[in-house]
Motif scaffolding. Structure first.
Motif, PDB file in Angstrom:
ATOM      1  N   PRO A 102     -31.717  70.780 -42.120  1.00 16.49           N
ATOM      2  CA  PRO A 102     -30.960  71.234 -40.956  1.00 16.49           C
ATOM      3  C   PRO A 102     -31.631  72.375 -40.192  1.00 16.49           C
ATOM      4  CG  PRO A 102     -29.484  70.808 -42.774  1.00 16.49           C
ATOM      5  CD  PRO A 102     -30.878  70.699 -43.332  1.00 16.49           C
ATOM      6  N   SER A 103     -32.426  73.213 -40.878  1.00 17.80           N
ATOM      7  CA  SER A 103     -33.167  74.252 -40.165  1.00 17.80           C
ATOM      8  C   SER A 103     -34.182  73.615 -39.224  1.00 17.80           C
ATOM      9  CB  SER A 103     -33.878  75.175 -41.162  1.00 17.80           C
ATOM     10  OG  SER A 103     -34.605  76.188 -40.479  1.00 17.80           O
ATOM     11  N   ASN A 104     -34.878  72.586 -39.703  1.00 21.33           N
ATOM     12  CA  ASN A 104     -35.784  71.836 -38.838  1.00 21.33           C
ATOM     13  C   ASN A 104     -35.029  71.131 -37.715  1.00 21.33           C
ATOM     14  OD1 ASN A 104     -38.607  72.005 -39.923  1.00 21.33           O
ATOM     15  ND2 ASN A 104     -37.616  71.274 -41.775  1.00 21.33           N
ATOM     16  N   ASN A 105     -33.858  70.626 -38.033  1.00 21.30           N
ATOM     17  CA  ASN A 105     -33.041  69.954 -37.022  1.00 21.30           C
ATOM     18  C   ASN A 105     -32.627  70.926 -35.921  1.00 21.30           C
ATOM     19  OD1 ASN A 105     -31.243  68.003 -39.556  1.00 21.30           O
ATOM     20  ND2 ASN A 105     -33.281  67.707 -38.698  1.00 21.30           N
ATOM     21  N   ALA A 106     -32.306  72.163 -36.314  1.00 22.23           N
ATOM     22  CA  ALA A 106     -31.922  73.189 -35.333  1.00 22.23           C
ATOM     23  C   ALA A 106     -33.077  73.449 -34.368  1.00 22.23           C
ATOM     24  CB  ALA A 106     -31.520  74.474 -36.044  1.00 22.23           C
ATOM     25  N   TRP A 107     -34.278  73.523 -34.928  1.00 18.39           N
ATOM     26  CA  TRP A 107     -35.451  73.707 -34.063  1.00 18.39           C
ATOM     27  C   TRP A 107     -35.566  72.576 -33.049  1.00 18.39           C
ATOM     28  CZ3 TRP A 107     -39.278  69.890 -34.413  1.00 18.39           C
ATOM     29  CH2 TRP A 107     -40.310  70.040 -33.492  1.00 18.39           C
ATOM     30  N   LEU A 127     -36.807  82.845 -34.600  1.00 16.96           N
ATOM     31  CA  LEU A 127     -37.508  81.857 -35.413  1.00 16.96           C
ATOM     32  C   LEU A 127     -38.712  82.486 -36.107  1.00 16.96           C
ATOM     33  CD1 LEU A 127     -38.059  79.031 -36.447  1.00 16.96           C
ATOM     34  CD2 LEU A 127     -39.011  78.438 -34.198  1.00 16.96           C
ATOM     35  N   LYS A 128     -39.435  83.362 -35.398  1.00 22.46           N
ATOM     36  CA  LYS A 128     -40.607  84.015 -35.985  1.00 22.46           C
ATOM     37  C   LYS A 128     -40.202  84.884 -37.177  1.00 22.46           C
ATOM     38  CE  LYS A 128     -45.000  85.232 -35.985  1.00 22.46           C
ATOM     39  NZ  LYS A 128     -45.051  86.340 -36.935  1.00 22.46           N
ATOM     40  N   ASN A 140     -42.753  74.770 -36.601  1.00 14.77           N
ATOM     41  CA  ASN A 140     -41.691  74.777 -35.602  1.00 14.77           C
ATOM     42  C   ASN A 140     -41.890  75.923 -34.611  1.00 14.77           C
ATOM     43  OD1 ASN A 140     -40.553  72.614 -36.917  1.00 14.77           O
ATOM     44  ND2 ASN A 140     -38.889  73.787 -37.857  1.00 14.77           N
ATOM     45  N   TYR A 141     -42.301  77.073 -35.135  1.00 14.25           N
ATOM     46  CA  TYR A 141     -42.565  78.212 -34.258  1.00 14.25           C
ATOM     47  C   TYR A 141     -43.709  77.891 -33.300  1.00 14.25           C
ATOM     48  CZ  TYR A 141     -43.966  82.755 -32.527  1.00 14.25           C
ATOM     49  OH  TYR A 141     -44.306  83.792 -31.696  1.00 14.25           O
ATOM     50  N   ARG A 185     -55.861  77.823 -35.445  1.00 15.36           N
ATOM     51  CA  ARG A 185     -54.494  78.302 -35.234  1.00 15.36           C
ATOM     52  C   ARG A 185     -53.472  77.265 -35.706  1.00 15.36           C
ATOM     53  NH1 ARG A 185     -56.936  79.992 -30.461  1.00 15.36           N
ATOM     54  NH2 ARG A 185     -55.961  78.356 -29.208  1.00 15.36           N
ATOM     55  N   ARG A 186     -53.743  76.003 -35.443  1.00 18.17           N
ATOM     56  CA  ARG A 186     -52.822  74.954 -35.896  1.00 18.17           C
ATOM     57  C   ARG A 186     -52.695  74.976 -37.426  1.00 18.17           C
ATOM     58  NH1 ARG A 186     -51.615  70.533 -32.446  1.00 18.17           N
ATOM     59  NH2 ARG A 186     -51.711  69.062 -34.190  1.00 18.17           N
ATOM     60  N   GLU A 187     -53.825  75.065 -38.098  1.00 12.10           N
ATOM     61  CA  GLU A 187     -53.803  75.061 -39.559  1.00 12.10           C
ATOM     62  C   GLU A 187     -53.092  76.294 -40.110  1.00 12.10           C
ATOM     63  OE1 GLU A 187     -57.888  74.645 -40.638  1.00 12.10           O
ATOM     64  OE2 GLU A 187     -57.997  72.532 -39.993  1.00 12.10           O
ATOM     65  N   ALA A 188     -53.236  77.425 -39.424  1.00 17.83           N
ATOM     66  CA  ALA A 188     -52.552  78.651 -39.858  1.00 17.83           C
ATOM     67  C   ALA A 188     -51.042  78.516 -39.758  1.00 17.83           C
ATOM     68  CB  ALA A 188     -53.028  79.832 -39.016  1.00 17.83           C
ATOM     69  N   MET A 189     -50.577  77.611 -38.882  1.00 17.73           N
ATOM     70  CA  MET A 189     -49.139  77.387 -38.717  1.00 17.73           C
ATOM     71  C   MET A 189     -48.670  76.140 -39.466  1.00 17.73           C
ATOM     72  SD  MET A 189     -48.447  80.032 -37.036  1.00 17.73           S
ATOM     73  CE  MET A 189     -46.754  79.823 -36.511  1.00 17.73           C
ATOM     74  N   ASN A 190     -49.486  75.687 -40.402  1.00 14.41           N
ATOM     75  CA  ASN A 190     -49.140  74.531 -41.255  1.00 14.41           C
ATOM     76  C   ASN A 190     -48.933  73.238 -40.473  1.00 14.41           C
ATOM     77  OD1 ASN A 190     -49.293  76.200 -43.457  1.00 14.41           O
ATOM     78  ND2 ASN A 190     -47.087  76.337 -43.806  1.00 14.41           N
ATOM     79  N   ILE A 191     -49.677  73.079 -39.380  1.00 15.04           N
ATOM     80  CA  ILE A 191     -49.666  71.812 -38.656  1.00 15.04           C
ATOM     81  C   ILE A 191     -50.759  70.953 -39.282  1.00 15.04           C
ATOM     82  CG2 ILE A 191     -49.925  70.662 -36.438  1.00 15.04           C
ATOM     83  CD1 ILE A 191     -49.047  73.251 -35.099  1.00 15.04           C
TER      84      ILE A 191
END
Length: 333
Positions: A102-107, A127-128, A140-141, A185-191
């Motif tokens: 649900p936290s992901n859903n809220a995003w 969110l941050k 998500n951020y 940067r993407r990898e640092a944000m777990n993308i």
């Protein structure tokens, strides 16, 4: 609503961002809220999938598609209103509060609140903070950060936003800051997905430039802006509005350089010239509003907007609602 107006509504406000629904823990603090958010997400995705299928089948000029688009817009407004209430009461819906899914859903609901970019911007620090506390998904951020940046006509950081509407139309990434290091940067944000693969999934090709090429691209973007905005301003002062609009359309694509005045003046040029790309005027005015521009009440009475109002009355009324919602959320800062 004509075709160009419809494209504006769909591309700016209805960009599809599918998000998996993860299992939630039974020990969350607000299980009923978790279920409500999940239900909102499920309804959002069900309707977006239906909308996407209709679009892919070429039904975007049909009365049924246009009516369904209006329903989807209404759902977005409803979900945004409710999510604002939730965040006002609880803060960001964290893992502890509602569970991971649900936290992901809220995003996702906030990500689709494009009709209120000020609300999206207000959610960013919340969110941050949740991410920093290990209570929300870092990716998500990244997606919301880019969404807010693009809504203001600024450069994105993580290459999550494109003009392709998730592969439904031809497009490319909106301008990216420090482009050579975007994958880091993407990898640092777990993308997990590489930026090249992400582009391919949306049906366009992209290759990360090296530092020299990235600097050259950035310089070219700035030079294109400087050249075309100078011509656009001169043409506007000479009342050569169609030529002014043509150059403004090029200049305002130079994210990171465009001024708020540029966005407003470009919209005026498009309307005064009765330009074939008149739907872009609504996009440009929304960007100005997202930056906190407070001149919309005056613009409503400005004769320069007469053509926009008559050609795209639905888009104009929608823009007024956007301005009202932004004013409300900016007032909360």
């Amino acid at each position: 609503m004509n075709t160009t107006g419809l494209k504006f509504l769909t591309l700016l406000f209805l960009a599809l961002s599918f998000c998996p629904s993860y299992g939630q823990k039974s020990t969350v603090l607000q299980p009923e809220l978790a279920k409500e958010i999940k239900d909102m997400r499920d309804e959002d995705q069900k309707n977006r999938i239906k909308w996407s299928k209709m679009y892919q089948k070429g039904k975007f000029d049909s009365k049924k598609f246009k009516e369904f688009t209006k329903e989807l817009i209404a759902l977005d407004r409803q979900n945004t209103k409710r999510m604002r209430e939730i965040i006002e009461e609880y803060g960001w819906p964290s893992y502890e509060l509602v569970g991971e899914g649900p936290s992901n859903n809220a995003w996702l609901i906030v990500q689709h609140a494009d009709r209120n970019p000020a609300f999206q911007a207000r959610c960013l620090p919340l969110l941050k903070a949740a991410v920093d506390a290990g209570q929300a998904n870092p990716s998500n951020y990244a997606y919301l950060y880019d969404r807010v940046a693009v809504s203001k006509g600024e450069k994105q950081l993580y290459a999550t936003q494109s003009s392709s509407n998730n592969g439904l139309t031809e497009g490319n990434f909106y301008p990216i800051a420090r482009e050579d290091s975007v994958q880091i940067r993407r990898e640092a944000m777990n993308i997990s997905r590489s930026v090249e693969d992400y582009a391919a999934s949306m049906n366009f090709e992209y290759k990360i430039p090296d530092r020299k090429e990235a600097d050259q691209r950035a310089e070219k973007l700035k030079n294109e802006y400087d050249k075309h905005v100078a011509i656009a301003r001169e043409k506007f002062s000479n009342q050569e509005f169609e030529e002014s609009a043509d150059h403004y359309l090029i200049a305002t694509a130079a994210y990171g350089h465009v001024t708020t005045e540029d966005f407003v003046q470009a919209a005026k040029a498009l309307s005064l010239s009765e330009h074939e790309q008149i739907s872009q005027a609504t996009t440009l005015l929304t960007r100005a509003l997202a930056r906190g521009w407070n001149g919309f009440d005056v613009l409503i009475q400005d004769a320069s907007m007469d053509y926009l109002k008559s050609e795209l009355p639905g888009s104009w009324e929608d823009l007024k609602l956007v301005a009202e919602q932004i004013e409300i959320d900016l007032g909360k800062d």
